[in-house]
Design an enzyme around this catalytic site. Sequence first.
Site, mmCIF file in Angstrom:
data_model
loop_
_atom_site.group_PDB
_atom_site.id
_atom_site.type_symbol
_atom_site.label_atom_id
_atom_site.label_comp_id
_atom_site.label_asym_id
_atom_site.label_seq_id
_atom_site.Cartn_x
_atom_site.Cartn_y
_atom_site.Cartn_z
ATOM 1 N N ASP A 92 -16.745 78.173 79.768
ATOM 2 C CA ASP A 92 -15.791 77.225 79.191
ATOM 3 C C ASP A 92 -15.799 75.937 80.011
ATOM 4 O OD1 ASP A 92 -13.360 76.769 77.321
ATOM 5 O OD2 ASP A 92 -12.418 76.642 79.288
ATOM 6 N N TYR A 204 -8.594 67.869 81.866
ATOM 7 C CA TYR A 204 -8.881 67.339 80.531
ATOM 8 C C TYR A 204 -8.419 65.893 80.371
ATOM 9 C CZ TYR A 204 -9.950 72.126 79.142
ATOM 10 O OH TYR A 204 -10.510 73.370 79.042
ATOM 11 N N HIS A 259 -14.526 83.878 72.486
ATOM 12 C CA HIS A 259 -14.708 82.817 73.489
ATOM 13 C C HIS A 259 -14.660 83.376 74.916
ATOM 14 C CE1 HIS A 259 -14.303 78.831 75.294
ATOM 15 N NE2 HIS A 259 -13.266 79.280 75.974
#
Length: 286
Positions: A92, A204, A259
């Site tokens: 990820d 982020y 995921h």
Amino acid sequence: DSGLRFHYVAAGERGKPLMLLLHGFPEFWYSWRHQLREFKSEYRVVALDLRGFGETDAPSHKENYKLDCLITDIKDILESLGYNKCVLIGHDWGGMIAWLVAICYPEMVTKLIVVNFPHPSVFTEYILRHPSQLIKSGYYFFFQMPWFPEFMFTVNDFKVLKSLFTSQATGIGRKGCRLTSEDIEAYLYFFSQPGALTGPINHYRNIFSCLPLQHHEVIMPTLLLWGERDAFMEVEMAETTRIYVKNHFRLTILSEASHWLQQDQPDIVNKLIWTFLKEETTRKRE
């Protein structure tokens, strides 16, 4: 060089080749628990808490989480552990960092293994052309807001955090190795600490200042593992990643996996990693 203290969990004897594990969001070193046990026989396995996560120091300013800083962290950690190269594995967001370390410091990465994250250039190009992926990555934009994303994670006893791992839409699949109540508690314990979400979300908050990349090529043998039922990343990006790897590239897509691949299907993931590591060693000897 950053002056930050980094927390990691290690298994395997010092002096063995280094395997460095970089987790994703919202995770910490614990997401690699199955791999720490598996690879300690032949490697010094180190699962890191990235800058701002878990028990690692979390600088307060958003600017301290630029990708340049995160890449340099890995270089510094490698050196402080007494190594000049490693097998680098990322999942990820940790996969994004692993790609960038491999591009910027190729001499430090003998083999690259990435789980459910495409080459960063593929990601930026694909997202601009595919509205469906733009929607799936909508949380990147949501995270640009101050304080509110952190608040949303805490609502209703961290319901969002729990559902990411356990819901039908985004969680570990039917045939997966589901998280136990103790596993969930471990995640809740770390992310419920005061201010524990700001560092992770700050990663982020800098992404748009760092992409697109100037350099793209990956020159070491690379394995990309992908859970096809990933709710956040479209599988088409996995195949496209091939064009940026100028060496042996292997892609394995697991049809029933989510995921959270290395927690969802640890036995299969570990076996695929072993095969890749041994295969490359054999090929070099020939």
